[in-house]
Design an enzyme around this catalytic site. Sequence first.
Site, mmCIF file in Angstrom:
data_model
loop_
_atom_site.group_PDB
_atom_site.id
_atom_site.type_symbol
_atom_site.label_atom_id
_atom_site.label_comp_id
_atom_site.label_asym_id
_atom_site.label_seq_id
_atom_site.Cartn_x
_atom_site.Cartn_y
_atom_site.Cartn_z
ATOM 1 N N GLU A 5 10.302 -4.703 4.759
ATOM 2 C CA GLU A 5 10.396 -6.102 4.329
ATOM 3 C C GLU A 5 10.154 -6.238 2.826
ATOM 4 O OE1 GLU A 5 8.695 -4.881 6.861
ATOM 5 O OE2 GLU A 5 8.660 -6.246 8.589
ATOM 6 N N GLU A 22 -5.240 -6.595 14.603
ATOM 7 C CA GLU A 22 -4.706 -5.284 14.213
ATOM 8 C C GLU A 22 -5.835 -4.243 14.230
ATOM 9 O OE1 GLU A 22 -2.843 -4.076 10.196
ATOM 10 O OE2 GLU A 22 -1.090 -4.618 11.356
ATOM 11 N N GLY A 35 -5.026 -1.632 4.759
ATOM 12 C CA GLY A 35 -4.210 -2.759 4.290
ATOM 13 C C GLY A 35 -4.888 -4.100 4.518
ATOM 14 N N ARG A 36 -5.447 -4.298 5.695
ATOM 15 C CA ARG A 36 -6.056 -5.601 6.019
ATOM 16 C C ARG A 36 -7.444 -5.759 5.415
ATOM 17 N NH1 ARG A 36 -5.005 -2.336 10.202
ATOM 18 N NH2 ARG A 36 -6.679 -1.558 11.514
ATOM 19 N N LYS A 65 8.936 -0.703 14.414
ATOM 20 C CA LYS A 65 9.548 -0.317 13.123
ATOM 21 C C LYS A 65 10.610 0.762 13.356
ATOM 22 C CE LYS A 65 5.458 -0.790 10.116
ATOM 23 N NZ LYS A 65 4.510 -0.035 9.274
ATOM 24 N N HIS A 70 -5.549 -33.063 16.940
ATOM 25 C CA HIS A 70 -4.425 -33.892 17.377
ATOM 26 C C HIS A 70 -3.292 -33.035 17.924
ATOM 27 C CE1 HIS A 70 -6.170 -37.640 15.929
ATOM 28 N NE2 HIS A 70 -6.722 -36.870 15.007
ATOM 29 N N LYS A 84 0.836 -1.198 0.000
ATOM 30 C CA LYS A 84 0.000 0.000 0.000
ATOM 31 C C LYS A 84 0.872 1.251 0.000
ATOM 32 C CE LYS A 84 -3.538 2.406 2.644
ATOM 33 N NZ LYS A 84 -4.478 2.411 3.746
#
Length: 533
Positions: free
Chosen positions: A205, A342, A256-257, A501, A373, A199
């Site tokens: 990253e 978030e 963003g999400r 950050k 399990h 965005k």
Amino acid sequence: MADAPRCDHTVAWTALRGHFEAHGRDLDLRTAFADDPRRFERFTLQAPEVFADLSKNRWDEVTRRLLTELAEACQLPQRRDRMLAGEPINTTEGRAVLHTALRAPRGAGAHSAEVHDVLDRMLAYADSVRAQAGTTYTDIVNIGIGGSDLGPRMAAIALQPFCHPGLRLHFVSNVDGHDITPVLQGLKPERTLFIIASKTFTTQETMANAQVAREWFVAHGGQDTARHFVGVTTNLKAAAEFGIRDTFGFWDWVGGRYSLWSAIGLPLAIAIGADPFRAFLAGARAMDEHFAGAPLAQNLPVQLGLLDVWYRNFHGFTSRSVAPYHQGLSRLPAYLQQLEMESNGKGVDVDGHTLPYGTSPVVWGEPGTNGQHAYFQMLHQGTDVVPVEFIAVKTPSHGHGDLHTKLLANCLAQSQALMLGKTAAEAATERAPTASPTLDRDVLAKHRSFPGNRPSTTLLLSALNPRSFGALIALYEHRVFTSGAIWGINSFDQWGVELGKALCNQLLPRFASGDAAGLDASTAGLLAMLRAG
Ligand SMILES: O=P(O)(O)OC[C@H]1O[C@](O)(CO)[C@@H](O)[C@@H]1O
């Protein structure tokens, strides 16, 4: 919202507190079902593409009525309408919240022209890539993180049967070189398309991985960078500066999400093609209409959000486990971790007041039957109660009917077991051949008993396809909006990720210089160890 009362200052909240003390804390699901043969009918809801069984939750008609009154008192409908109308409800970033505009039909609502312009171009591009599958392109690599990764990654797995068989999809998100290295190892530059999805086009990253990908491309004889790198971003200038020619834009009013529906969905569009992508948007649109129009008591995202409030603030449950009984939804829990935590992991209300009540629960899970399990032991017999959300799909997209029946039986059995439990007296009547012969029978029965009365919701889809998947994800978005609105928080900013950050940027040069001045002793000690030759 200035004129909306805080949830814990409302009459409904006080009534819920009283009801919880009198009837909520000790509500026993086994008794509730025995007393009301119509409990299932009473506590099920049909929303577009998604049927919900809410009957195995620790609530009753009074709880539901009071929660709905709470929603009214907190002005949930007005808050929802303000969001849908494009008011700048994300006040700390001065932005509207309009991901719903991304799935509105052409000509409907705000921003339609620009939304459909990008959508048309993106889908035409996606189809052109599909047409070159096996010739120009065999591999698509999406480089992005958070909302620029989790959605398309999850969706590509969920809709795998609809994906082009001649295109391999890869996702690189982590700045850890162990992520991109094995992906690049199997690729040929002239057959690869890199999508740089960010965005902001500034995320450390993503920019670092994009740089590595471009260097790899050139070093391995890649010729036409413009043809092999596309950008998806709101920051067209930064994408151009990176050297990208073709960029699909979106807008600051898409969080963003919440961006899977925008050009961030490009890898999915390439995988499934234009028409299925439009069906995915249409499924979400159907859920938007349900959220906007259904009465609160029959509104599935609203009722799920209110249940979240009931469990978090009255029962005091701190987490919720999501158990999709469909391998295609294996990344749904990871996606929901960003969407929910978030969005609603906040400690102050929209006016900056510290909140005296809990907000986002921890959301976690794994696909069934794998989770059974692993951690289901804790869900059944642990000391904490964790509401579980089962998601089942009636018709599989494979031909192994027998496997699917076993899967569905497991799903139903787990919610049944969580609710029914088993008393020590019942356990004492069973044979336990593996127990030590010296172990007291009553002691053994205690180990083998289950408290039961553990709540769960079951969501049911007829089939997992682009339309139903779109509706399911939009359902979760609106549920998060609902609980966030009741808590009075801004569900659309994410300041909590900023400090780390900033500190990372300050630490980076210290790895080269070794300068530890001003650092706490722990960080300085670890830095020294990591630098030691
Ligand atoms: O798409 P971008 O700008 O690279 O951001 C990636 C992610 O980083 C965050 O801003 C913070 O983690 C998320 O909200 C976002 O989805």
